[in-house]
Design a protein around this motif. Structure first.
Motif, short mmCIF file in Angstrom:
data_model
loop_
_atom_site.label_atom_id
_atom_site.label_comp_id
_atom_site.label_asym_id
_atom_site.label_seq_id
_atom_site.Cartn_x
_atom_site.Cartn_y
_atom_site.Cartn_z
N ARG A 88 -28.04 44.36 36.41
CA ARG A 88 -27.04 44.08 37.44
C ARG A 88 -27.06 42.62 37.88
NH1 ARG A 88 -27.12 49.29 41.60
NH2 ARG A 88 -26.69 50.89 40.01
N VAL A 89 -28.24 42.01 37.88
CA VAL A 89 -28.33 40.61 38.31
C VAL A 89 -27.57 39.71 37.34
CG1 VAL A 89 -29.89 38.67 38.69
CG2 VAL A 89 -30.51 40.94 39.51
N HIS A 90 -27.76 39.91 36.02
CA HIS A 90 -27.02 39.14 35.03
C HIS A 90 -25.51 39.42 35.13
CE1 HIS A 90 -31.01 38.67 33.11
NE2 HIS A 90 -30.47 37.59 32.56
N TYR A 91 -25.18 40.67 35.37
CA TYR A 91 -23.77 41.08 35.49
C TYR A 91 -23.10 40.34 36.65
CZ TYR A 91 -19.81 44.35 36.08
OH TYR A 91 -18.57 44.92 36.20
N LYS A 92 -23.76 40.29 37.80
CA LYS A 92 -23.20 39.61 38.96
C LYS A 92 -23.09 38.11 38.73
CE LYS A 92 -24.89 43.01 42.33
NZ LYS A 92 -25.82 43.25 43.47
N ARG A 93 -24.10 37.53 38.08
CA ARG A 93 -24.05 36.09 37.79
C ARG A 93 -22.88 35.76 36.87
NH1 ARG A 93 -30.35 35.25 36.16
NH2 ARG A 93 -31.28 35.36 38.25
N GLU A 94 -22.74 36.57 35.83
CA GLU A 94 -21.66 36.32 34.87
C GLU A 94 -20.30 36.45 35.55
OE1 GLU A 94 -20.05 38.02 30.57
OE2 GLU A 94 -21.96 38.73 31.40
N MET A 95 -20.16 37.44 36.41
CA MET A 95 -18.90 37.62 37.12
C MET A 95 -18.66 36.46 38.09
SD MET A 95 -17.50 40.98 39.16
CE MET A 95 -17.77 42.02 37.74
N GLY A 96 -19.72 35.97 38.72
CA GLY A 96 -19.59 34.85 39.65
C GLY A 96 -19.08 33.59 38.99
N ARG A 97 -19.34 33.45 37.67
CA ARG A 97 -18.85 32.27 36.95
C ARG A 97 -17.35 32.36 36.66
NH1 ARG A 97 -24.14 32.58 34.45
NH2 ARG A 97 -23.36 33.95 32.80
N ARG A 98 -16.76 33.52 36.94
CA ARG A 98 -15.32 33.70 36.67
C ARG A 98 -14.45 33.35 37.88
NH1 ARG A 98 -15.13 37.16 32.13
NH2 ARG A 98 -17.09 36.84 31.02
N VAL A 99 -15.08 33.01 39.01
CA VAL A 99 -14.32 32.70 40.21
C VAL A 99 -14.74 31.33 40.75
CG1 VAL A 99 -14.06 35.14 40.79
CG2 VAL A 99 -15.94 33.82 41.79
N SER A 100 -13.92 30.80 41.65
CA SER A 100 -14.26 29.52 42.27
C SER A 100 -15.37 29.72 43.31
CB SER A 100 -13.03 28.92 42.96
OG SER A 100 -12.64 29.73 44.06
N TYR A 101 -16.01 28.64 43.67
CA TYR A 101 -17.11 28.69 44.64
C TYR A 101 -16.63 29.27 45.98
CZ TYR A 101 -20.74 27.13 47.84
OH TYR A 101 -21.71 27.09 48.81
N LYS A 102 -15.39 28.99 46.33
CA LYS A 102 -14.86 29.46 47.61
C LYS A 102 -14.76 30.99 47.68
CE LYS A 102 -12.13 25.29 48.51
NZ LYS A 102 -10.77 24.73 48.74
N LYS A 103 -14.61 31.62 46.53
CA LYS A 103 -14.44 33.08 46.51
C LYS A 103 -15.74 33.82 46.17
CE LYS A 103 -9.52 33.32 45.38
NZ LYS A 103 -8.52 33.94 44.46
N LEU A 104 -16.82 33.07 45.98
CA LEU A 104 -18.07 33.69 45.52
C LEU A 104 -18.64 34.65 46.55
CD1 LEU A 104 -20.00 33.80 43.18
CD2 LEU A 104 -21.26 31.88 44.17
N LYS A 105 -18.62 34.27 47.84
CA LYS A 105 -19.16 35.16 48.87
C LYS A 105 -18.36 36.45 48.97
CE LYS A 105 -21.36 31.74 51.91
NZ LYS A 105 -21.40 31.18 53.29
N GLU A 106 -17.06 36.33 48.88
CA GLU A 106 -16.21 37.52 48.94
C GLU A 106 -16.49 38.44 47.75
OE1 GLU A 106 -11.46 38.74 48.84
OE2 GLU A 106 -12.07 36.62 48.81
N LEU A 107 -16.67 37.83 46.57
CA LEU A 107 -16.96 38.61 45.37
C LEU A 107 -18.28 39.37 45.51
CD1 LEU A 107 -16.28 39.26 42.35
CD2 LEU A 107 -17.73 37.30 41.76
N ASN A 108 -19.32 38.67 45.96
CA ASN A 108 -20.63 39.31 46.11
C ASN A 108 -20.59 40.42 47.16
OD1 ASN A 108 -21.88 37.72 44.16
ND2 ASN A 108 -22.44 36.12 45.65
N ARG A 109 -19.83 40.21 48.21
CA ARG A 109 -19.69 41.24 49.24
C ARG A 109 -19.02 42.50 48.68
NH1 ARG A 109 -17.67 38.21 52.74
NH2 ARG A 109 -15.46 38.64 52.36
#
Length: 390
Positions: free
Chosen positions: A253-274
């Motif tokens: 899951r950690v790799h999955y979340k990291r990989e997904m985080g690279r698909r969005v801008s930094y501004k949307k990263l917190k929303e994505l993780n939430r």
């Protein structure tokens, strides 16, 4: 200083709390006493004891200084005759990884590799010059131990779970500095104990290289694997599909979340993780999938890549929910191996660029063997298997 009476050790314990040198003197006495007992076991008889099991005789002692955090210890190494030489086990265990690091740096020095000022590294570590003969002897000794460890049989127990991961090191190959993958496999027995099963240096995380790892493990007797945990690298996935058809696969899951985080801008990263935290929160697989689809619909317009990953990869991240509930937290990701890789990095960065694959394999192998031995002394199992079938 020889301490043979329990009363003297008691005085040293008191001194440890009342004197600046007390802890050093206590540790010195305990280590010397331990070596005398170990030497007695090696000889098959205590001092002055008449025994049919005696294999040799004492032959005095040899002084040796040993640096510790408590200070420099003045030790007396027991010497023996008429039998195999006595080697204190404590030195072999404490120094194995340092010797591998020594060999790696020394090889660079003798091959003329100018990487991170090798001469300064050796001077800091050894306080002396090293001959090529010394380096060769130490390397040979380490290689023998590592080969025995890596080829040991695994058929003494079924293996419930496997964790797989890799990291990359800079290695000089045919005169060029290239990245080489270090593939590491950790297994968990039916008693919940963890062991380092294999490591090897290869060109990449290809299906062929991982396939060689799995073939070797099976040849050594690996059996009973219920779950394999790794990232979603195509090489690993292809090798698992070919060699472990009957085993379930948990996507980290950690790799999955990291990989997904690279698909969005930094501004949307917190929303994505939430949103991802909300998706993984339920204990029921069906509820997680339902929330995942809702999230995919919300993100489909702003980030189609996120929506695609949710629909294609989320289910693989939920395999762990079929495992015993009290095992799931540690099986959700490869965090155990991530921490191991950080430990390896602390040592390999001293070398910088390895002079060859063997040097890289040796240093990493020595570190993993040291970690494996620490795991073997753990009183508490990593997984509680008592209620695994409940």
């Amino acid at each position: 200083m020889a301490v043979n009476d329990i009363g003297e050790i008691g005085l040293l314990v008191q001194e440890a709390f009342s004197s600046d040198q007390g802890l050093r003197r206590l540790l010195e006495a305990v280590v010397n006493s331990g070596m005398r007992e170990e030497a007695a076991t090696h000889l098959g008889a205590s001092m002055h004891e008449r025994s049919a099991d005696r294999r040799g005789y004492r032959n005095g002692s040899k002084p040796r200084r040993f640096k510790t955090r408590a200070g420099e210890l003045e030790l007396e190494i027991p010497q023996v005759r008429d039998c195999e030489p006595y080697q204190p086990s404590m030195f072999a265990r404490w120094e194995r990884s340092e010797r591998a690091l020594l060999v790696a740096c020394s090889e660079m020095y003798f091959q003329g590799v100018s990487t991170r000022n090798v001469r300064a590294v050796l001077g800091e570590m050894c306080q002396t010059e090293l001959s090529a003969m010394t380096v060769s002897r130490v390397a040979s000794e380490l290689d023998e131990k590592l080969s025995s460890f890596r080829s040991r049989r695994l058929d003494h127990t079924p293996w419930e779970y496997l964790m797989l991961d890799a990291r990359y090191e800079k290695v000089r190959v045919e005169g060029k500095v290239v990245s080489q993958a270090v593939l590491v496999t950790v297994g968990f027995t039916v008693l919940g104990k963890r062991e380092v099963l294999d490591w090897r240096v290869g060109d990449s995380e290809s299906a062929e290289n991982w396939g060689e790892v799995f073939t070797s493990l099976k040849d050594r007797g690996l059996r009973g694997v219920k779950l394999m945990v790794s990232d979603a690298h195509r090489g690993i996935r292809a090798a698992i599909t070919r060699h472990f058809q009957g085993s379930a696969w948990q996507r980290c899951r950690v790799h999955y979340k990291r990989e997904m985080g690279r698909r969005v801008s930094y501004k949307k990263l917190k929303e994505l993780n939430r949103d991802l935290a909300a998706v993984f929160a339920p204990a029921e697989r069906e509820e997680c999938l339902r929330r995942g689809e809702e999230m995919a619909c919300r993100w489909e317009r702003s980030s189609p890549a996120v929506a695609a990953m949710l629909r294609e990869g989320l289910e693989d991240c939920l395999t762990v929910q079929t495992m015993p509930e009290h095992h799931q937290k540690r099986l959700r990701s490869t965090n155990l191996l991530e921490n191991m890789m950080k430990r390896l990095k602390k040592r390999t960065r001293v070398v910088g660029v390895f002079p060859n694959r063997s040097s890289c394999d040796r240093l990493i192998g020595a570190q993993l063997l040291e970690l494996h031995e620490a795991w073997m002394t753990e009183e508490k199992a990593y997984f509680n298997m008592e209620y695994a079938g409940a």
